[in-house]
Design a protein around this motif. Structure first.
Motif, short mmCIF file in Angstrom:
data_model
loop_
_atom_site.label_atom_id
_atom_site.label_comp_id
_atom_site.label_asym_id
_atom_site.label_seq_id
_atom_site.Cartn_x
_atom_site.Cartn_y
_atom_site.Cartn_z
N ASN A 1 -3.39 8.56 11.54
CA ASN A 1 -2.05 8.02 11.29
C ASN A 1 -1.96 7.28 9.95
N GLN A 2 -3.12 6.91 9.38
CA GLN A 2 -3.11 6.28 8.05
C GLN A 2 -3.56 7.27 6.96
N LYS A 3 -3.86 8.51 7.39
CA LYS A 3 -4.28 9.56 6.46
C LYS A 3 -5.52 9.17 5.65
N ALA B 1 -4.06 7.20 -0.87
CA ALA B 1 -3.91 8.21 -1.93
C ALA B 1 -3.00 7.64 -3.03
N LYS B 2 -1.92 7.00 -2.62
CA LYS B 2 -0.97 6.45 -3.60
C LYS B 2 -1.62 5.33 -4.41
N PHE B 3 -2.38 4.48 -3.71
CA PHE B 3 -3.05 3.35 -4.37
C PHE B 3 -4.02 3.86 -5.44
N PRO C 1 2.21 -7.27 0.11
CA PRO C 1 1.57 -8.07 -0.95
C PRO C 1 2.56 -8.95 -1.72
N LYS C 2 3.83 -8.55 -1.71
CA LYS C 2 4.81 -9.36 -2.44
C LYS C 2 5.08 -10.70 -1.77
N SER C 3 4.80 -10.81 -0.46
CA SER C 3 4.98 -12.12 0.19
C SER C 3 3.64 -12.83 0.38
N1 CMX Z 1 -2.73 -4.73 -2.99
C1 CMX Z 1 -1.88 -5.48 -3.77
N2 CMX Z 1 -0.69 -5.04 -4.22
C2 CMX Z 1 -0.34 -3.78 -3.87
C3 CMX Z 1 -1.15 -2.96 -3.08
C4 CMX Z 1 -2.38 -3.47 -2.64
N3 CMX Z 1 -3.20 -2.77 -1.87
N4 CMX Z 1 -0.54 -1.77 -2.89
C5 CMX Z 1 0.62 -1.84 -3.55
N5 CMX Z 1 0.74 -3.05 -4.14
C6 CMX Z 1 1.86 -3.52 -4.95
C7 CMX Z 1 2.16 -2.56 -6.07
O1 CMX Z 1 1.38 -2.83 -7.22
C8 CMX Z 1 3.63 -2.78 -6.32
O2 CMX Z 1 3.82 -3.89 -7.13
P1 CMX Z 1 4.78 -3.80 -8.43
O3 CMX Z 1 6.15 -3.51 -7.86
O4 CMX Z 1 4.67 -5.15 -9.05
O5 CMX Z 1 4.23 -2.68 -9.25
C9 CMX Z 1 4.16 -3.11 -4.93
O6 CMX Z 1 3.03 -3.54 -4.15
C10 CMX Z 1 4.79 -1.91 -4.27
O7 CMX Z 1 3.80 -0.90 -4.29
P2 CMX Z 1 4.00 0.67 -4.42
O8 CMX Z 1 2.91 1.27 -5.22
O9 CMX Z 1 5.42 0.96 -4.78
O10 CMX Z 1 3.62 1.17 -3.03
P3 CMX Z 1 4.47 1.22 -1.77
O11 CMX Z 1 5.61 0.30 -1.81
O12 CMX Z 1 4.75 2.64 -1.48
O13 CMX Z 1 3.41 0.71 -0.69
C11 CMX Z 1 2.46 -0.95 0.63
C12 CMX Z 1 2.75 -0.52 -0.80
C13 CMX Z 1 1.54 -2.14 0.60
C14 CMX Z 1 3.80 -1.34 1.28
C15 CMX Z 1 1.83 0.27 1.40
O14 CMX Z 1 0.62 0.61 0.78
C16 CMX Z 1 1.59 0.00 2.87
O15 CMX Z 1 2.50 0.16 3.67
N6 CMX Z 1 0.36 -0.43 3.26
C17 CMX Z 1 0.02 -0.69 4.64
C18 CMX Z 1 -0.76 0.43 5.27
C19 CMX Z 1 -2.03 0.68 4.55
O16 CMX Z 1 -2.36 0.09 3.50
N7 CMX Z 1 -2.83 1.63 5.11
C20 CMX Z 1 -4.11 1.99 4.55
C21 CMX Z 1 -5.24 1.24 5.23
C22 CMX Z 1 -5.51 1.82 6.59
C23 CMX Z 1 -6.70 1.21 7.30
O17 CMX Z 1 -7.19 0.12 6.96
O18 CMX Z 1 -7.15 1.87 8.27
#
Ligand code: CMX
Length: 139
Positions: free
Chosen positions: A37-39, A65-67, A118-120
């Protein structure tokens, strides 16, 4: 929060990264698992007082993948071990923390997990991780 349970590290290829952690650094591999579910495919490594979770994307989609595409390999998140995750989530929400879901998801090892945006959290992606009655699993 009780303690840090693990640190998530995004890698492009587990087969390439694991020998560094196991052979070069001398750490112990605890287990490998697909979290569909997290790919991601994840490998948990015992690093003493904390675990490392290596995360490899298993498709071109998903958060890891996006990160990697955007930032490259490296530290992705920090996971706090918690009990009663829904109550912790509700408390955090009340305190103004932006959670990425209303209810926990299933994570590796059957744990219940939830993420804070991360923004909060001052630029850090934090996870809450509730292992319930499975404290001795590889997670
Ligand atoms: N750490 C810190 N900041 C992060 C981040 C991370 N891992 N990933 C994204 N960001 C930041 C980005 O740099 C971006 O900031 P800016 O707007 O200043 O550039 C902002 O958050 C938005 O990022 P984005 O690249 O546009 O990415 P998304 O909004 O699509 O997604 C996030 C970001 C965190 C909401 C998404 O990755 C998520 O939903 N994560 C939760 C689930 C997850 O991480 N699953 C993988 C792990 C699974 C496991 O552990 O099993």
């Amino acid at each position: 929060m009780k303690k840090v349970d693990h640190i998530g590290i995004a890698v492009k290829d587990l087969n390439h990264a694991l020998p560094y952690y196991i052979d070069t650094l001398g750490l112990t591999l605890l287990g490998v698992e697909d979290v569909e579910n997290q790919k991601v495919k994840v490998a948990f490594i015992d690093a003493g007082n904390v675990k490392l979770e290596l995360l490899e994307p298993i498709s071109g989609e998903g958060a890891i993948a996006k990160f990697i595409e955007k930032r490259g390999e490296g530290i992705h998140h920090i996971a706090f071990g918690v009990t009663d995750i829904q109550a912790r989530m509700d408390e955090l929400k009340e305190k103004g923390v932006r959670l990425l879901q209303d209810e926990p998801n299933k994570g590796a090892g059957g744990a219940e997990v939830a993420f804070m945006h991360p923004k909060s959290s001052f630029g850090v992606l934090y996870e809450l991780c509730d292992k319930g009655d499975k404290p001795n699993g590889h997670l």
